[in-house]
Design a protein around this motif. Structure first.
Motif, PDB file in Angstrom:
ATOM      1  N   VAL A 132       0.817  -1.216   0.000  1.00 49.55           N
ATOM      2  CA  VAL A 132       0.000   0.000   0.000  1.00 49.55           C
ATOM      3  C   VAL A 132       0.849   1.265   0.000  1.00 49.55           C
ATOM      4  N   PHE A 133       1.771   1.392   0.930  1.00 46.62           N
ATOM      5  CA  PHE A 133       2.462   2.672   1.092  1.00 46.62           C
ATOM      6  C   PHE A 133       3.334   3.085  -0.090  1.00 46.62           C
ATOM      7  N   PRO A 134       4.078   2.191  -0.721  1.00 45.30           N
ATOM      8  CA  PRO A 134       4.850   2.643  -1.902  1.00 45.30           C
ATOM      9  C   PRO A 134       3.943   3.119  -3.049  1.00 45.30           C
ATOM     10  N   SER A 135       2.865   2.390  -3.294  1.00 48.66           N
ATOM     11  CA  SER A 135       1.978   2.793  -4.394  1.00 48.66           C
ATOM     12  C   SER A 135       1.123   3.993  -4.023  1.00 48.66           C
ATOM     13  N   LEU A 136       0.842   4.172  -2.737  1.00 49.05           N
ATOM     14  CA  LEU A 136       0.070   5.334  -2.288  1.00 49.05           C
ATOM     15  C   LEU A 136       0.839   6.623  -2.561  1.00 49.05           C
ATOM     16  N   THR A 137       2.148   6.572  -2.447  1.00 44.43           N
ATOM     17  CA  THR A 137       2.987   7.737  -2.754  1.00 44.43           C
ATOM     18  C   THR A 137       2.835   8.137  -4.219  1.00 44.43           C
ATOM     19  N   VAL A 138       2.823   7.149  -5.104  1.00 43.46           N
ATOM     20  CA  VAL A 138       2.638   7.416  -6.538  1.00 43.46           C
ATOM     21  C   VAL A 138       1.232   7.961  -6.786  1.00 43.46           C
ATOM     22  N   ALA A 139       0.237   7.368  -6.128  1.00 41.57           N
ATOM     23  CA  ALA A 139      -1.151   7.823  -6.288  1.00 41.57           C
ATOM     24  C   ALA A 139      -1.308   9.279  -5.853  1.00 41.57           C
ATOM     25  N   GLU A 140      -0.670   9.643  -4.734  1.00 35.11           N
ATOM     26  CA  GLU A 140      -0.721  11.031  -4.266  1.00 35.11           C
ATOM     27  C   GLU A 140      -0.139  11.986  -5.309  1.00 35.11           C
ATOM     28  N   GLU A 141       0.975  11.616  -5.877  1.00 36.72           N
ATOM     29  CA  GLU A 141       1.625  12.484  -6.877  1.00 36.72           C
ATOM     30  C   GLU A 141       0.752  12.645  -8.116  1.00 36.72           C
ATOM     31  N   LEU A 142       0.126  11.569  -8.552  1.00 35.01           N
ATOM     32  CA  LEU A 142      -0.780  11.674  -9.702  1.00 35.01           C
ATOM     33  C   LEU A 142      -1.950  12.595  -9.386  1.00 35.01           C
ATOM     34  N   GLY A 143      -2.471  12.517  -8.159  1.00 30.36           N
ATOM     35  CA  GLY A 143      -3.539  13.420  -7.745  1.00 30.36           C
ATOM     36  C   GLY A 143      -3.090  14.865  -7.741  1.00 30.36           C
ATOM     37  N   ARG A 144      -1.878  15.122  -7.245  1.00 31.04           N
ATOM     38  CA  ARG A 144      -1.339  16.489  -7.246  1.00 31.04           C
ATOM     39  C   ARG A 144      -1.178  17.022  -8.663  1.00 31.04           C
ATOM     40  N   ARG A 145      -0.936  16.126  -9.596  1.00 30.26           N
ATOM     41  CA  ARG A 145      -0.770  16.548 -10.994  1.00 30.26           C
ATOM     42  C   ARG A 145      -2.099  16.708 -11.728  1.00 30.26           C
ATOM     43  N   GLY A 146      -3.200  16.537 -11.002  1.00 31.68           N
ATOM     44  CA  GLY A 146      -4.513  16.821 -11.577  1.00 31.68           C
ATOM     45  C   GLY A 146      -5.287  15.629 -12.082  1.00 31.68           C
ATOM     46  N   HIS A 147      -4.757  14.441 -11.910  1.00 28.59           N
ATOM     47  CA  HIS A 147      -5.484  13.251 -12.346  1.00 28.59           C
ATOM     48  C   HIS A 147      -6.467  12.823 -11.276  1.00 28.59           C
ATOM     49  N   ARG A 148      -7.535  12.192 -11.691  1.00 21.53           N
ATOM     50  CA  ARG A 148      -8.488  11.608 -10.740  1.00 21.53           C
ATOM     51  C   ARG A 148      -7.935  10.237 -10.358  1.00 21.53           C
ATOM     52  N   VAL A 149      -7.778   9.993  -9.061  1.00 22.73           N
ATOM     53  CA  VAL A 149      -7.184   8.746  -8.592  1.00 22.73           C
ATOM     54  C   VAL A 149      -8.149   8.051  -7.639  1.00 22.73           C
ATOM     55  N   THR A 150      -8.376   6.768  -7.890  1.00 21.92           N
ATOM     56  CA  THR A 150      -9.159   5.921  -7.000  1.00 21.92           C
ATOM     57  C   THR A 150      -8.236   4.814  -6.516  1.00 21.92           C
ATOM     58  N   TYR A 151      -8.278   4.565  -5.214  1.00 27.89           N
ATOM     59  CA  TYR A 151      -7.411   3.550  -4.625  1.00 27.89           C
ATOM     60  C   TYR A 151      -8.283   2.493  -3.972  1.00 27.89           C
ATOM     61  N   ALA A 152      -8.183   1.270  -4.460  1.00 24.55           N
ATOM     62  CA  ALA A 152      -8.954   0.155  -3.910  1.00 24.55           C
ATOM     63  C   ALA A 152      -8.068  -0.663  -2.987  1.00 24.55           C
ATOM     64  N   THR A 153      -8.499  -0.776  -1.741  1.00 23.16           N
ATOM     65  CA  THR A 153      -7.760  -1.566  -0.763  1.00 23.16           C
ATOM     66  C   THR A 153      -8.710  -1.979   0.354  1.00 23.16           C
ATOM     67  N   ALA A 154      -8.213  -2.792   1.261  1.00 22.68           N
ATOM     68  CA  ALA A 154      -9.028  -3.258   2.382  1.00 22.68           C
ATOM     69  C   ALA A 154      -9.353  -2.096   3.324  1.00 22.68           C
ATOM     70  N   GLU A 155     -10.434  -2.262   4.049  1.00 20.86           N
ATOM     71  CA  GLU A 155     -10.894  -1.219   4.973  1.00 20.86           C
ATOM     72  C   GLU A 155      -9.817  -0.818   5.980  1.00 20.86           C
ATOM     73  N   SER A 156      -8.964  -1.749   6.338  1.00 21.53           N
ATOM     74  CA  SER A 156      -7.939  -1.462   7.341  1.00 21.53           C
ATOM     75  C   SER A 156      -6.944  -0.398   6.893  1.00 21.53           C
ATOM     76  N   PHE A 157      -6.825  -0.155   5.592  1.00 18.76           N
ATOM     77  CA  PHE A 157      -5.917   0.873   5.083  1.00 18.76           C
ATOM     78  C   PHE A 157      -6.664   2.110   4.588  1.00 18.76           C
ATOM     79  N   GLY A 158      -7.978   2.113   4.720  1.00 16.16           N
ATOM     80  CA  GLY A 158      -8.792   3.208   4.223  1.00 16.16           C
ATOM     81  C   GLY A 158      -8.433   4.569   4.789  1.00 16.16           C
ATOM     82  N   VAL A 159      -8.103   4.618   6.071  1.00 17.20           N
ATOM     83  CA  VAL A 159      -7.767   5.896   6.704  1.00 17.20           C
ATOM     84  C   VAL A 159      -6.533   6.520   6.036  1.00 17.20           C
TER      85      VAL A 159
END
Length: 79
Positions: free
Chosen positions: A22-49
């Motif tokens: 989760v954490f390595p890919s979440l960093t990439v997802a955050e950067e894509l969001g900052r660059r203006g892309h719409r990002v959806t992250y699917a993971t278990a509820e335990s990592f939702g926060v």
């Protein structure tokens, strides 16, 4: 695919519910969001926060791994 600007994309991350996934890919997802892309992250509820704190759209699925007993504790209890 949802397109709001010529070079914007809707990116989906689907992650195995473990910290090393989760954490390595979440960093990439955050950067894509900052660059203006719409990002959806699917993971278990335990990592939702963590996904929500990153400001990324969350799609939760049930964590089936949580119901599997830990092999180490099973061995300790059986002796």
């Amino acid at each position: 695919m949802v397109m709001t600007e010529p070079h914007q994309r809707h990116v989906l991350f689907l992650s195995f519910p473990m910290y090393g996934h989760v954490f390595p890919s979440l960093t990439v997802a955050e950067e894509l969001g900052r660059r203006g892309h719409r990002v959806t992250y699917a993971t278990a509820e335990s990592f939702g926060v963590h996904v929500k704190q990153a400001g990324i759209e969350l799609f939760c699925y049930e964590d089936e791994l949580a119901s599997i007993p830990d092999r180490k504790s099973t061995r300790l209890n059986s002796s």
